[in-house]
Design an enzyme around this catalytic site. Structure first.
Site, PDB file in Angstrom:
ATOM      1  CB  ALA A  34      -0.897  -0.020   1.234  1.00  0.00           C
ATOM      2  N   GLY A  76       0.664  -5.033   0.895  1.00  0.00           N
ATOM      3  CA  GLY A  76      -0.510  -5.113   0.022  1.00  0.00           C
ATOM      4  C   GLY A  76      -0.199  -5.759  -1.326  1.00  0.00           C
ATOM      5  CD  GLU A  95      -2.065  -7.665   2.885  1.00  0.00           C
ATOM      6  OE1 GLU A  95      -1.838  -6.495   2.504  1.00  0.00           O
ATOM      7  OE2 GLU A  95      -2.492  -7.936   4.019  1.00  0.00           O
ATOM      8  CD  GLU A 114       1.671  -5.426   5.733  1.00  0.00           C
ATOM      9  OE1 GLU A 114       2.454  -6.353   6.061  1.00  0.00           O
ATOM     10  OE2 GLU A 114       0.901  -5.503   4.751  1.00  0.00           O
TER      11      GLU A 114
HETATM   12  N1  CO8 Z   1       4.634   3.245  -0.670  1.00  0.00           N
HETATM   13  C1  CO8 Z   1       5.039   4.416  -1.198  1.00  0.00           C
HETATM   14  N2  CO8 Z   1       6.213   4.556  -1.857  1.00  0.00           N
HETATM   15  C2  CO8 Z   1       6.994   3.466  -1.973  1.00  0.00           C
HETATM   16  C3  CO8 Z   1       6.642   2.216  -1.428  1.00  0.00           C
HETATM   17  C4  CO8 Z   1       5.385   2.126  -0.768  1.00  0.00           C
HETATM   18  N3  CO8 Z   1       4.932   0.971  -0.241  1.00  0.00           N
HETATM   19  N4  CO8 Z   1       7.628   1.333  -1.695  1.00  0.00           N
HETATM   20  C5  CO8 Z   1       8.570   2.004  -2.370  1.00  0.00           C
HETATM   21  N5  CO8 Z   1       8.200   3.288  -2.550  1.00  0.00           N
HETATM   22  C6  CO8 Z   1       8.935   4.363  -3.234  1.00  0.00           C
HETATM   23  C7  CO8 Z   1      10.124   4.825  -2.419  1.00  0.00           C
HETATM   24  O1  CO8 Z   1       9.726   5.774  -1.441  1.00  0.00           O
HETATM   25  C8  CO8 Z   1      11.002   5.425  -3.484  1.00  0.00           C
HETATM   26  O2  CO8 Z   1      10.492   6.706  -3.828  1.00  0.00           O
HETATM   27  P1  CO8 Z   1      11.494   7.984  -3.841  1.00  0.00           P
HETATM   28  O3  CO8 Z   1      12.452   7.675  -4.962  1.00  0.00           O
HETATM   29  O4  CO8 Z   1      10.577   9.111  -4.125  1.00  0.00           O
HETATM   30  O5  CO8 Z   1      12.170   8.012  -2.523  1.00  0.00           O
HETATM   31  C9  CO8 Z   1      10.733   4.515  -4.701  1.00  0.00           C
HETATM   32  O6  CO8 Z   1       9.496   3.852  -4.426  1.00  0.00           O
HETATM   33  C10 CO8 Z   1      11.805   3.441  -4.871  1.00  0.00           C
HETATM   34  O7  CO8 Z   1      11.949   2.759  -3.634  1.00  0.00           O
HETATM   35  P2  CO8 Z   1      13.349   2.564  -2.872  1.00  0.00           P
HETATM   36  O8  CO8 Z   1      14.265   3.708  -3.188  1.00  0.00           O
HETATM   37  O9  CO8 Z   1      13.053   2.316  -1.431  1.00  0.00           O
HETATM   38  O10 CO8 Z   1      13.873   1.266  -3.621  1.00  0.00           O
HETATM   39  P3  CO8 Z   1      14.853   0.144  -3.033  1.00  0.00           P
HETATM   40  O11 CO8 Z   1      15.195  -0.732  -4.174  1.00  0.00           O
HETATM   41  O12 CO8 Z   1      15.952   0.769  -2.253  1.00  0.00           O
HETATM   42  O13 CO8 Z   1      13.953  -0.671  -1.964  1.00  0.00           O
HETATM   43  C11 CO8 Z   1      11.988  -1.829  -1.212  1.00  0.00           C
HETATM   44  C12 CO8 Z   1      12.862  -1.419  -2.411  1.00  0.00           C
HETATM   45  C13 CO8 Z   1      12.773  -2.791  -0.309  1.00  0.00           C
HETATM   46  C14 CO8 Z   1      10.744  -2.518  -1.758  1.00  0.00           C
HETATM   47  C15 CO8 Z   1      11.604  -0.566  -0.412  1.00  0.00           C
HETATM   48  O14 CO8 Z   1      11.095   0.416  -1.315  1.00  0.00           O
HETATM   49  C16 CO8 Z   1      10.575  -0.803   0.637  1.00  0.00           C
HETATM   50  O15 CO8 Z   1      10.892  -1.322   1.683  1.00  0.00           O
HETATM   51  N6  CO8 Z   1       9.307  -0.386   0.376  1.00  0.00           N
HETATM   52  C17 CO8 Z   1       8.238  -0.476   1.356  1.00  0.00           C
HETATM   53  C18 CO8 Z   1       7.754  -1.898   1.508  1.00  0.00           C
HETATM   54  C19 CO8 Z   1       6.671  -1.965   2.546  1.00  0.00           C
HETATM   55  O16 CO8 Z   1       6.891  -1.693   3.708  1.00  0.00           O
HETATM   56  N7  CO8 Z   1       5.444  -2.339   2.126  1.00  0.00           N
HETATM   57  C20 CO8 Z   1       4.310  -2.460   3.011  1.00  0.00           C
HETATM   58  C21 CO8 Z   1       3.501  -1.209   2.976  1.00  0.00           C
HETATM   59  S1  CO8 Z   1       2.167  -1.224   4.145  1.00  0.00           S
HETATM   60  C22 CO8 Z   1       0.971  -2.175   3.398  1.00  0.00           C
HETATM   61  O17 CO8 Z   1       1.143  -2.684   2.312  1.00  0.00           O
HETATM   62  C23 CO8 Z   1      -0.306  -2.356   4.135  1.00  0.00           C
HETATM   63  C24 CO8 Z   1      -1.312  -3.067   3.243  1.00  0.00           C
HETATM   64  C25 CO8 Z   1      -2.619  -3.056   3.946  1.00  0.00           C
HETATM   65  C26 CO8 Z   1      -3.600  -2.038   3.344  1.00  0.00           C
HETATM   66  C27 CO8 Z   1      -4.793  -2.014   4.229  1.00  0.00           C
HETATM   67  C28 CO8 Z   1      -6.031  -1.555   3.531  1.00  0.00           C
HETATM   68  C29 CO8 Z   1      -7.185  -1.706   4.469  1.00  0.00           C
END
Ligand code: CO8
Length: 258
Positions: free
Chosen positions: A66, A109, A112, A132
């Protein structure tokens, strides 16, 4: 079909292809993307010319979860009042068979969303996880429910409580993924699988999907009774007659969705 901002849509004969397309955020699932995926899947689902739907992302990410930037400052009352995330239930309820073709990150997400699909095909680059807890929250789109049913309590607890990543081979062993293929073969494999499914009778494929899904929602006796009733009902279709006659006459069946 409508023009979309965060996804690409293609129709490959009887297969509908949805490509998540927010490369700047690794396909993070924001509200616009949810609305668009639900709309596109709904249009495909309403079209009897489409027999299977493939959902995919990029080589780097299926979806990294998400959109953290969208939800970071949200507060409970607004999420609760909007029932935030509930729109995805409409994607999960699509009756046409769905395939997730996953390369790269499928986190939170993203994992999921893959689990909402009927079949998960993974590239050898795929990485699954429910991180998460590291953000101070918990899975909200099925990571504690569908994931647990798919891989069992031990591994689901391990993933949800530590937030660690799981690579494609582990996901295959755990039963989350049906098949792992080389990354450059993923889309072809997904389209081939979807084309095979789309060559079947669509109402029969929908009934088969409904019967398998009933295994997750009923106890065994009720599930077996439901399956038998659905099996009986297939004999009301011309496609059942065609399938069995074609076998006996040693020819390929031609289904008409009738
Ligand atoms: N949301 C928003 N932006 C994101 C997300 C995300 N989940 N993941 C990556 N990005 C963005 C980064 O902020 C970055 O943007 P910017 O260049 O502007 O800083 C760009 O994408 C590239 O990402 P990274 O520079 O971090 O790339 P890396 O190769 O270094 O890392 C990763 C890749 C490991 C995937 C890393 O981006 C990461 O850890 N992302 C977050 C993963 C995460 O925690 N996901 C869970 C999110 S919470 C969730 O999914 C809850 C779902 C439930 C919904 C409920 C509804 C009811």
């Amino acid at each position: 079909m409508t023009d979309f901002e965060t996804i690409l849509i293609e129709r490959r004969e009887r297969v509908g292809l949805i490509t998540l397309n927010r490369p700047e955020s690794l396909n993070a699932l924001n509200t616009t993307l949810m609305t668009e995926v639900v709309a596109a899947a709904g249009e495909f689902d309403a079209d009897p010319g489409i027999g299977a739907i493939v959902v995919t992302g990029s080589s780097r990410a299926f979806a990294a979860g998400a959109d953290i930037k969208e939800m970071a400052e949200a507060r409970y009352p607004e999420f609760y009042l909007a029932d935030w995330g509930a729109g995805w239930d409409r994607f999960a309820a699509v009756r046409t068979p769905t395939i997730a073709a996953v390369a790269g990150y499928a986190l939170g997400g993203g994992c999921e969303l893959a689990l909402m699909c009927d079949i998960v095909l993974a590239a050898d680059t795929a990485v699954f996880g429910q991180p998460e807890i590291k953000l101070g929250t918990i899975p909200g789109l099925g990571g504690s429910q569908r994931l647990t049913r798919a891989v069992g309590k031990a591994l689901a607890m391990d993933l949800v409580l530590t937030g660690r990543n799981m690579h494609a081979d582990e996901a295959l062993r755990a039963g989350l993924v049906a098949r792992v293929v080389a990354a450059d073969a993923l889309l072809d494999e997904a389209l081939r699988t979807a084309t095979t499914i789309a060559s079947m009778s669509l109402p029969i494929a929908m009934l088969a999907k409904e019967a398998v899904n009933a295994a997750f929602e009923t106890e065994l006796t009720a599930g077996l009774r439901f399956e038998r009733r659905v099996f009986h009902s297939t004999f009301a279709t011309r496609d059942q007659k065609e399938g069995m006659r074609a076998f006996i006459e040693k020819r390929a069946a031609t289904f008409t969705n009738d």
